[in-house]
Design an enzyme around this catalytic site. Sequence first.
Site, PDB file in Angstrom:
ATOM      1  N   GLU A   1       0.810  -1.222   0.000  1.00 12.57           N
ATOM      2  CA  GLU A   1       0.000   0.000   0.000  1.00 12.57           C
ATOM      3  C   GLU A   1       0.845   1.276   0.000  1.00 12.57           C
ATOM      4  O   GLU A   1       0.324   2.367  -0.170  1.00 12.57           O
ATOM      5  CB  GLU A   1      -0.901   0.019   1.250  1.00 12.57           C
ATOM      6  CG  GLU A   1      -2.041  -0.984   1.231  1.00 12.57           C
ATOM      7  CD  GLU A   1      -1.648  -2.358   1.800  1.00 12.57           C
ATOM      8  OE1 GLU A   1      -0.443  -2.668   1.809  1.00 12.57           O
ATOM      9  OE2 GLU A   1      -2.560  -3.088   2.210  1.00 12.57           O
TER      10      GLU A   1
ATOM     11  N   LYS B   1      -0.503 -10.195  24.318  1.00 18.58           N
ATOM     12  CA  LYS B   1      -0.887  -9.454  25.520  1.00 18.58           C
ATOM     13  C   LYS B   1      -0.972 -10.434  26.686  1.00 18.58           C
ATOM     14  O   LYS B   1      -1.862 -11.269  26.725  1.00 18.58           O
ATOM     15  CB  LYS B   1      -2.213  -8.730  25.317  1.00 18.58           C
ATOM     16  CG  LYS B   1      -2.393  -7.639  26.340  1.00 18.58           C
ATOM     17  CD  LYS B   1      -3.440  -6.642  25.936  1.00 18.58           C
ATOM     18  CE  LYS B   1      -3.309  -5.403  26.797  1.00 18.58           C
ATOM     19  NZ  LYS B   1      -4.385  -4.474  26.606  1.00 18.58           N
TER      20      LYS B   1
HETATM   21  P1  ADP Z   1       1.116  -8.109   3.459  1.00 19.38           P
HETATM   22  O1  ADP Z   1       0.593  -6.871   4.124  1.00 19.38           O
HETATM   23  O2  ADP Z   1       0.114  -8.818   2.661  1.00 19.38           O
HETATM   24  O3  ADP Z   1       1.947  -8.994   4.355  1.00 19.38           O
HETATM   25  P2  ADP Z   1       3.278  -6.588   2.295  1.00 19.38           P
HETATM   26  O4  ADP Z   1       4.329  -7.239   1.542  1.00 19.38           O
HETATM   27  O5  ADP Z   1       2.700  -5.342   1.803  1.00 19.38           O
HETATM   28  O6  ADP Z   1       2.160  -7.649   2.378  1.00 19.38           O
HETATM   29  O7  ADP Z   1       3.796  -6.457   3.789  1.00 19.38           O
HETATM   30  C1  ADP Z   1       3.803  -5.293   4.527  1.00 19.38           C
HETATM   31  C2  ADP Z   1       4.147  -5.592   5.956  1.00 19.38           C
HETATM   32  O8  ADP Z   1       5.423  -6.226   6.076  1.00 19.38           O
HETATM   33  C3  ADP Z   1       4.284  -4.377   6.823  1.00 19.38           C
HETATM   34  O9  ADP Z   1       3.022  -3.908   7.230  1.00 19.38           O
HETATM   35  C4  ADP Z   1       5.129  -4.884   7.982  1.00 19.38           C
HETATM   36  O10 ADP Z   1       4.343  -5.588   8.926  1.00 19.38           O
HETATM   37  C5  ADP Z   1       6.030  -5.863   7.314  1.00 19.38           C
HETATM   38  N1  ADP Z   1       7.337  -5.244   7.047  1.00 19.38           N
HETATM   39  C6  ADP Z   1       7.771  -4.679   5.917  1.00 19.38           C
HETATM   40  N2  ADP Z   1       9.041  -4.234   6.039  1.00 19.38           N
HETATM   41  C7  ADP Z   1       9.432  -4.522   7.305  1.00 19.38           C
HETATM   42  C8  ADP Z   1      10.636  -4.320   8.071  1.00 19.38           C
HETATM   43  N3  ADP Z   1      11.718  -3.744   7.564  1.00 19.38           N
HETATM   44  N4  ADP Z   1      10.634  -4.742   9.353  1.00 19.38           N
HETATM   45  C9  ADP Z   1       9.561  -5.347   9.909  1.00 19.38           C
HETATM   46  N5  ADP Z   1       8.407  -5.571   9.234  1.00 19.38           N
HETATM   47  C10 ADP Z   1       8.328  -5.167   7.955  1.00 19.38           C
END
Ligand code: ADP
Length: 541
Positions: A331, A440
Amino acid sequence: MEGLIMDYPLTTTTILKYGNNAFKHKKVISHLPDGSRHEYTFGDLYKRCKQLANALINKLGVDKGDIIGTFAWNHYQHVELYYGIPGIGAICHTINIRLSLQQIEFIINHSEDKVIFVDASLVPLLEKIADKLETVEHYIVINAPKKFSTSLLNVIHYEDLLENQLEEYEWPVLNENDACGMCYTSGTTGLPKGVLYTHRSTYLHALTISTPNAANYNSSDIVLLIVPQFHVMAWGYPYLCLITGSDMVLPSSHLQPEAIISILQEEKVTKANGVPTIWMGVYEEMKKNPPNPKLALQEYLVGGSALPASLIKNMEDDFGIRGVQAWGMTETSPLGTVSRLQTHHEQLSEEKKIQIRAKQGIEFPGIEMRIIGNDGSVAERDGKTMGELQVKGAWVIKSYFKTNNRDNFTKDGWFRTGDVSTVDDYGYMQITDRTKDLIKSGGEWISSVALESALMSHPKIKEAAVIAIPDEKWAERPLALIVKATAEELLSNEELREFLSRDFANYQIPDKYIFANQIPRTSVGKFDKKEIRRRYAQGKL
Ligand code: ADP
């Protein structure tokens, strides 16, 4: 009063033309699925994009606004699609080949793809669902061997499609706010949802990511694009490389650690990207077989899930290669933040510096972030107060494609990421969890990401995923699923508790540890916590 500057549209064609004008001689190198190597220049790419544009219009009857699917690995033909399709005003929809067939069918029907460009090696997947695809008129097969047969109907080979097409084409002037690309979220949180990028958002994202505080690319770089083109527009890299004049190396299906190392070596790659899983595999392989001569690789940019501090340290100590962490989502085009040290960090100890680099970092210019605390107000930037991360900006989604998901947006125009984070005084954001993954316990929050990161720094542990499990007394308790560095390793619960007690309060330390051969992963290589929870509930962990 309006300013007196030209209205010059920021489009993917603007980038393509610039790449041809400024860096005609720079290379696009592909290691194709059949093991062969293909090389041509940005100048050749430009001509082929024009041929593709002519073919889309004349042979396939593609109109402005049509959605065209791609189901393919990273290679030069896919780069041609990244420019050729939006160049005529159509939309390049990259379909994630690693999703379930059910999800792929849903996505293709939901987006109403008119044509699908598919790699020959991936055709068997589409054959299984082709009779349920309602809108697809043609399948264009890429990289087909001489002898190739398929049950798909209306098939054209990619090279036949381009053959005899003119290398001249007058690119139309497009509205920069028109859609150019599309990608569905990988669905770790429910049904996949479509995100429609604009020319303007794609341009601004790529331009910003290329800057020194971010990916830091220039025309001396040779960049390996490991992030798949079928996932979130390959983080914009096919656009980024034409802006910066960096040679682009595309590995197609060669994604095993040995293959990646051999490509890094052969092509003298200086920078690369990829999810942490890839780099953990590369590191382990290099430990076993140290590359000789040394790699030219200086830096790898990581996103998609947390880059463990232990990997940053080991890769740098053992091989002198820097890991840079970025955060993003489908997004957010996808990159929203990046973590690099600044001068005010210079006096910190090496350990503290790595802790900063293991944060997700500061936002890019063009992106704003805020944390909303439990009381609903904007949280202090104190590095401690946790809350939901919300973002807005020039490449952040404003609504999903054909889906009314108002819950994902706030009334005052912010996108709710579903990530739980803190932001420190210097603006460095740190993800502590995804909302649904938080634990939690007895009314206190426990960060699964912090536990995973600590466990993975243990020398006897290769990987660790932490989930919440129901508990009568505490409501929830953390459980750690662990893959040992080697199967013979002896590792007791007491040893792990003792190890974690250095950084965690007693109540935060898991009571249960389960050892496994591997951790279930999602289509894009993240720990699949939904699946781990499901297996635990069924007693199958
Ligand atoms: P989905 O939301 O379907 O898993 P995305 O590939 O768009 O697909 O993933 C986004 C999510 O990935 C983020 O909201 C976050 O939770 C996680 N994310 C992305 N980059 C990082 C990062 N560097 N460290 C931790 N989490 C990450």
